[in-house]
Design a protein around this motif. Structure first.
Motif, PDB file in Angstrom:
ATOM      1  N   GLU A 141     -15.166  46.530  57.655  1.00  0.00           N
ATOM      2  CA  GLU A 141     -14.758  46.424  56.244  1.00  0.00           C
ATOM      3  C   GLU A 141     -14.371  47.772  55.638  1.00  0.00           C
ATOM      4  OE1 GLU A 141     -19.334  45.691  56.052  1.00  0.00           O
ATOM      5  OE2 GLU A 141     -17.715  45.562  57.532  1.00  0.00           O
ATOM      6  N   VAL A 143     -11.579  41.148  59.728  1.00  0.00           N
ATOM      7  CA  VAL A 143     -12.605  42.090  59.272  1.00  0.00           C
ATOM      8  C   VAL A 143     -13.922  41.663  59.893  1.00  0.00           C
ATOM      9  CG1 VAL A 143     -13.688  43.168  57.287  1.00  0.00           C
ATOM     10  CG2 VAL A 143     -11.324  42.350  57.117  1.00  0.00           C
ATOM     11  N   THR A 174     -12.225  37.460  56.939  1.00  0.00           N
ATOM     12  CA  THR A 174     -13.398  38.324  56.860  1.00  0.00           C
ATOM     13  C   THR A 174     -14.680  37.538  57.064  1.00  0.00           C
ATOM     14  OG1 THR A 174     -14.631  39.867  55.441  1.00  0.00           O
ATOM     15  CG2 THR A 174     -13.535  38.030  54.353  1.00  0.00           C
ATOM     16  N   VAL A 176     -14.137  42.944  50.610  1.00  0.00           N
ATOM     17  CA  VAL A 176     -12.810  42.738  51.185  1.00  0.00           C
ATOM     18  C   VAL A 176     -11.809  42.258  50.138  1.00  0.00           C
ATOM     19  CG1 VAL A 176     -11.505  41.305  52.809  1.00  0.00           C
ATOM     20  CG2 VAL A 176     -13.663  42.355  53.520  1.00  0.00           C
TER      21      VAL A 176
END
Length: 396
Positions: A222, A187, A241, A249
């Motif tokens: 995201e 992400v 992420t 997330v």
């Protein structure tokens, strides 16, 4: 990427004044980059020179002033020279005589900072190198005999240095968390701190290791994550992420899917994750007037909502309710002890432009000072209540 500052090795050249450090550096590089003179103390400030050294690869040589400099100005030069050693992955002690107080001082400094080093006996065209070599054998480190003036004896120095250097690639970034054929979702927000059109180094590193592991690497923003998980048809093995997006997330990733952050991966790869996790608990003991140091491994122009200088201090103040004294220290050099010894907590960036040995030297320093040290990713996950989940894949 390989030649960037984070992967380049730093080699500090040390010794007494007029022992031939600058001549040695010039001979090794093959260029006149350091001033050479018979006058003691010609080199007044550290001189940095980057080069390719076979078989090591990209290195930066640091020619330091003599650590036996004298006078008030000499003391200031020595302090500056010693500070450069905090950056060194390897040290070279140049000598032309049997060990004395100054050589012992440098050797003890190498040991204190846990810097591997070798000894180079210079001026073998003018002295008896065998007698001097015998006196240094008690230190049990490699010894090389050269004549910097005649540029002889340099044939094996690259191999000797390479054997001493820490191997940064011994610690995986994420390859041990995944297998071939696994789906890895990264992400990646559009990072305001990254140059336009580029990903930042941790993101590139994760993509590279995922591909090398023969995993399937999917990069999303995201807002696309939930759609990807629900529609791609393969259960992700790991989701990584950006720390600042972790709260959004974590709500989109099923509980049975491993989740972590780029900065926490950096914590393990370049530093000491267990120490960072243990240190973050010091937050609960902070009170009014306590000093918290925000430390960065590089210098950059602060953004309006800078993560280290704005967001983390704001989140930390809200969490503790205390009036804290925040200090920022940015750059490759380390601060003087007088500038950090009153700190109750150090919060370091991910260190993406540093190598592991450079970060670990900072870790060792703060451990010696008994000052807790954590990093951006760990503290952000902690303050948002998701640290246990974010570190779970790495702490098994």
């Amino acid at each position: 990427m390989i030649a960037s500052g984070g992967f380049r090795k730093y080699i500090a050249i040390t010794g007494k004044r007029n022992v031939g450090k600058s001549s040695f550096m010039n001979a090794l590089i093959g260029q006149e980059v350091s001033i050479v003179s018979n006058v003691a103390g010609t080199t007044t400030d550290p001189v940095f020179k980057s080069m390719e050294l076979s078989p090591v690869g990209p290195v930066t040589l640091i020619d330091t002033p003599g650590l036996d400099d004298i006078g008030e100005l000499g003391i200031k030069r020595i302090k500056k020279a010693k500070k450069t050693l905090y950056r060194a992955d390897c040290g070279i002690l140049i000598v032309d005589n049997k060990p004395g107080d100054f050589e012992e001082q440098i050797i003890n400094l190498f040991k204190e900072l846990e810097i591997p080093y070798l000894i180079v006996i210079n001026k073998i065209d003018k002295i008896d190198p065998e007698k001097i070599e015998k006196a240094y054998k008690k230190y049990n480190v490699p010894i090389i005999k050269v004549s910097a003036l005649k540029k002889s004896g340099f044939e094996d120095i690259g191999e000797k240095i390479n054997s001493l250097l820490p191997k940064d690639d011994e610690i995986p970034y994420l390859s041990d968390l995944i297998d071939g054929g696994d789906l890895v979702i990264l992400v990646v927000p559009i990072d305001l701190g990254a140059p336009k059109g580029r990903l930042i180094m941790p993101q590139v590193h994760a993509i590279r290791e995922g591909l090398d592991r023969e995993s399937l690497v999917l990069v999303v923003k995201e807002r696309e994550l939930r759609y990807a998980i629900e529609n791609i048809g393969i259960k992700p093995r790991l989701v990584v992420t950006d720390s600042q997006s972790v709260m959004k997330v974590v709500s989109d990733v099923p509980d049975d899917v491993d989740l972590t952050t780029f900065s926490i991966l950096e914590s393990r790869y370049r530093g000491d994750l267990e120490y960072f996790v243990e240190s973050v608990k010091a937050i609960e003991n902070l009170s009014d007037g306590d000093t918290v140091i925000i430390m960065e491994g590089c210098t950059h122009r602060p953004l309006t909502e800078d993560i280290g200088r704005v967001k983390i201090p704001r989140w930390l103040t809200n969490h503790t309710g205390a009036a804290l004294n925040f200090k920022v220290w940015a750059g490759v050099d380390l601060p003087e002890l007088s500038e950090i010894e009153d700190a109750k907590l150090v919060i370091h960036c991910g260190g993406c432009v540093m190598n592991r040995n450079n970060m670990m030297r900072r870790v060792r320093m703060f451990k010696r000072l008994d000052i807790p040290m954590t990093n951006y990713g760990v503290i952000i996950s902690y303050l948002h209540g998701v640290l246990d989940r974010a570190i779970k894949p790495l702490m098994r």
